[in-house]
Design an enzyme around this catalytic site. Structure first.
Site, PDB file in Angstrom:
ATOM      1  N   LYS A 123     -19.092  -0.002  -4.774  1.00  0.00           N
ATOM      2  CA  LYS A 123     -18.457   1.008  -5.624  1.00  0.00           C
ATOM      3  C   LYS A 123     -18.998   0.884  -7.042  1.00  0.00           C
ATOM      4  O   LYS A 123     -19.167  -0.227  -7.561  1.00  0.00           O
ATOM      5  CB  LYS A 123     -16.939   0.818  -5.603  1.00  0.00           C
ATOM      6  CG  LYS A 123     -16.149   1.914  -6.297  1.00  0.00           C
ATOM      7  CD  LYS A 123     -14.650   1.686  -6.117  1.00  0.00           C
ATOM      8  CE  LYS A 123     -13.819   2.747  -6.814  1.00  0.00           C
ATOM      9  NZ  LYS A 123     -12.365   2.533  -6.632  1.00  0.00           N
ATOM     10  N   SER A 198      -9.651   6.327  -5.041  1.00  0.00           N
ATOM     11  CA  SER A 198     -10.878   6.629  -5.760  1.00  0.00           C
ATOM     12  C   SER A 198     -12.141   6.068  -5.105  1.00  0.00           C
ATOM     13  O   SER A 198     -13.253   6.412  -5.505  1.00  0.00           O
ATOM     14  CB  SER A 198     -10.771   6.050  -7.187  1.00  0.00           C
ATOM     15  OG  SER A 198     -10.658   4.639  -7.148  1.00  0.00           O
ATOM     16  N   SER A 222      -6.534   2.829  -3.689  1.00  0.00           N
ATOM     17  CA  SER A 222      -7.885   3.398  -3.709  1.00  0.00           C
ATOM     18  C   SER A 222      -8.806   2.873  -2.626  1.00  0.00           C
ATOM     19  O   SER A 222      -9.915   3.389  -2.458  1.00  0.00           O
ATOM     20  CB  SER A 222      -8.531   3.169  -5.085  1.00  0.00           C
ATOM     21  OG  SER A 222      -7.883   3.938  -6.062  1.00  0.00           O
TER      22      SER A 222
END
Length: 543
Positions: A123, A198, A222
């Site tokens: 990420k 996210s 997330s």
């Protein structure tokens, strides 16, 4: 001056819940009974990609270069429609794979780590020394750190190959990955739908098999919500289990580095590598790290009732108003399956559960308003020139930060202001204490708690982007776990209607602090014995 509309409505719209109670769970539909002697009649649905890669490498059946080429080919083929990655380091990945093959040839099998040849997506709010790290924000466009985050460094040391940086909502603030400053990621199950957020890029990349496993971060769900939307396994460890060093801070008391895999075994393998104390993070725990993979029982060795004697509480508040009927049915069928495996499943009420969502958004926004002050156009990233310092700050932040980030900074700054601190921030901290107490009491009676990971399956891109309250409500199932600092595992458990092949639903399992091993063991048993489901998206099935 009245408080922001979102803060008012989040704080004031939650009614008082009844006193805690529990009742025997009743399934919507029954599942086939387990065989008399063993549950090994079902085929394993999620073989370990990591174990398969390692076996083929060490046996000489395949080379690291061949494995890397296979994944990169699939990534190039699917990326135009999925858009999981902000940056792909394909040339570096190929070089690392070739070097790995040379090392195996010259030094032997003992020279490689447990993740040799495993392609990992990271990420983009985790720092990487050899590629950009933007946090999904234009204000950090082109920024390249001088170091790896601890979790990334440990993966590299174990032999993993970082294939690229995955897309996310800007600085982790969002639930759909539509809030990225660069692009919108789609769901491999239906490219008209969101992958969640996210960490939507990381979940989507694993679902589309663009990489073997991936790292994400979880501040309020997330990792878990995207895992549910994309039909993969997602793990949020206990707060402090994995070092946050090198993770771009959103809300420091809530942020956790988590991971995704296509199986529980892969997720357990990654956790064993990245977990553990780190002197660079004062909040990291020195609690012993297990070899989580070695504690998992293979299907052919399971007893007929492998969960016999286990008590499981299904959170009553997660099966009521606002949760789609298909999701409720899938979760109750999953609970029925857990009963078939020998456990006792009861509904349990957590009276403070509905209070967690408004408290979370007050606390997370307050911490974000402080953490994000560092992005001022001077110390990091893009700079807009101005006649004085205030104009430089204002111009750089106005042009570099997105709408959602600005809104949360304003909400957090407001909640921390002198006139409203007691009414908002202090009150939210008091609610957090109630949430912790509620979970502690429930987990003293039950081995784990279960719930949906989200109130719905993946919804259409653009469906909620103009309704922030509806989007925030999607975090109802997950934020309480972060407030309490507990570990949680999401495993795919069923489907609802939608798309060309249905949309996956994830079952969230919540445990006591540092009980990741128990969660992974239960999740592995559940995954192996769940029949008649294949969590391979149409994107792959068609190709």
């Amino acid at each position: 001056m009245p408080p922001p509309l979102q803060a008012q409505r989040l704080l004031l719209s939650h009614r008082r819940l009844p006193s805690p109670h529990r009742r025997r769970f009743t399934a919507v539909s029954s599942l086939p009974s387990a065989p008399a002697k063993t549950v090994a009649a079902a085929a394993a649905h999620a073989p370990s990609s990591i174990l398969s890669i390692r076996e083929s490498l060490l046996s000489g059946e395949r080379t690291a270069a061949e494995i890397t080429a296979e994944y990169l080919s699939r990534l190039r083929r699917t990326e135009p429609s999925v858009r999981s990655f902000i940056h792909v380091a394909d040339a570096a990945a190929e070089r690392e794979a070739e070097e790995l093959d040379r090392r195996i040839a010259t030094e032997g099998q003992d020279a490689v780590g447990p993740l040799a040849g495993v392609l990992v997506g990271v990420k983009d709010n985790l720092c990487t020394a050899n590629m950009p790290s933007t946090g999904g924000s234009r204000i950090l466009d082109g920024y390249q750190p001088a170091y790896d985050a601890t979790a990334v460094r440990r993966l590299r040391e174990a032999g993993a190959i970082v294939v690229g940086k995955t897309n996310l909502d800007e600085f982790g603030m969002g639930s759909t990955t539509e809030g990225s400053g660069f692009q919108v990621t789609t769901n491999p199950w239906d490219d008209s739908r969101v992958p969640g957020g996210s960490s939507g890029g990381s979940a989507s990349a694993v679902s589309a098999r663009q990489c073997v496993v991936s790292l994400g971060s979880d501040t309020g769900g997330s990792v878990r919500q995207p895992a549910s939307f994309c039909g993969v396994v997602g793990l949020k460890p206990t707060y402090g289990r994995v070092s946050r060093f090198g993770l771009m801070a959103y809300a420091s008391s809530l942020d956790v580095v988590g991971c995704f895999g296509s199986s529980v075994v892969d997720t357990a393998t990654i956790l064993s590598v990245i977990a553990g104390h780190d002197k660079m993070d004062s909040t990291s725990s020195s609690h012993d790290v297990s070899d989580y993979k070695s504690e998992l029982v293979p299907l052919d060795l399971l007893e007929s009732k492998p969960l016999n004697g286990m008590r499981i509480g299904i959170i009553q508040e997660t099966l009521g108003e606002g949760v789609e009927t298909g999701v409720i049915s899938s979760i109750k069928d999953a609970a029925s399956h857990l009963e078939q495996l020998g456990s006792v499943v009861e509904e349990v009420s957590l009276p403070s559960f509905s209070l967690g969502l408004p408290a979370y958004y007050i606390l997370a926004s307050s911490e974000a308003s402080s953490n994000l002050s560092r992005y001022d156009g001077i110390r990091y990233g893009r700079q807009v020139s101005g006649d004085d310092l205030n104009e430089l700050y204002g111009g750089s932040r106005a042009n570099g930060l997105g709408h959602e980030v600005k809104m949360r900074i304003l909400m957090g700054t407001y909640a921390l202001s002198a006139g409203y601190y007691d009414a908002y921030y202090k009150r939210a901290q008091q609610v957090r204490t109630l949430v912790k107490k509620s979970f502690k009491e429930a987990l003293e009676r039950y081995d784990i708690l279960v719930s949906p990971a989200a109130p719905s399956a993946a919804y259409k891109i653009g469906e909620k982007i103009n309704d922030p309250l509806a989007m925030y409500a999607g975090d109802t199932m997950t934020v309480n776990v972060n407030l309490a600092g507990l570990p949680a595992l999401v495993v795919p458990c069923g489907f609802v209607e939608g798309g060309s092949a249905g949309l996956p639903v994830g079952l969230q399992m919540i445990g006591s602090p540092f009980s990741e091993g128990n969660l992974l063991r239960i999740g592995h048993i559940f995954e192996q014995t769940l029949q008649n489901y294949s969590f391979v998206p149409p994107l792959l099935a068609e190709s």
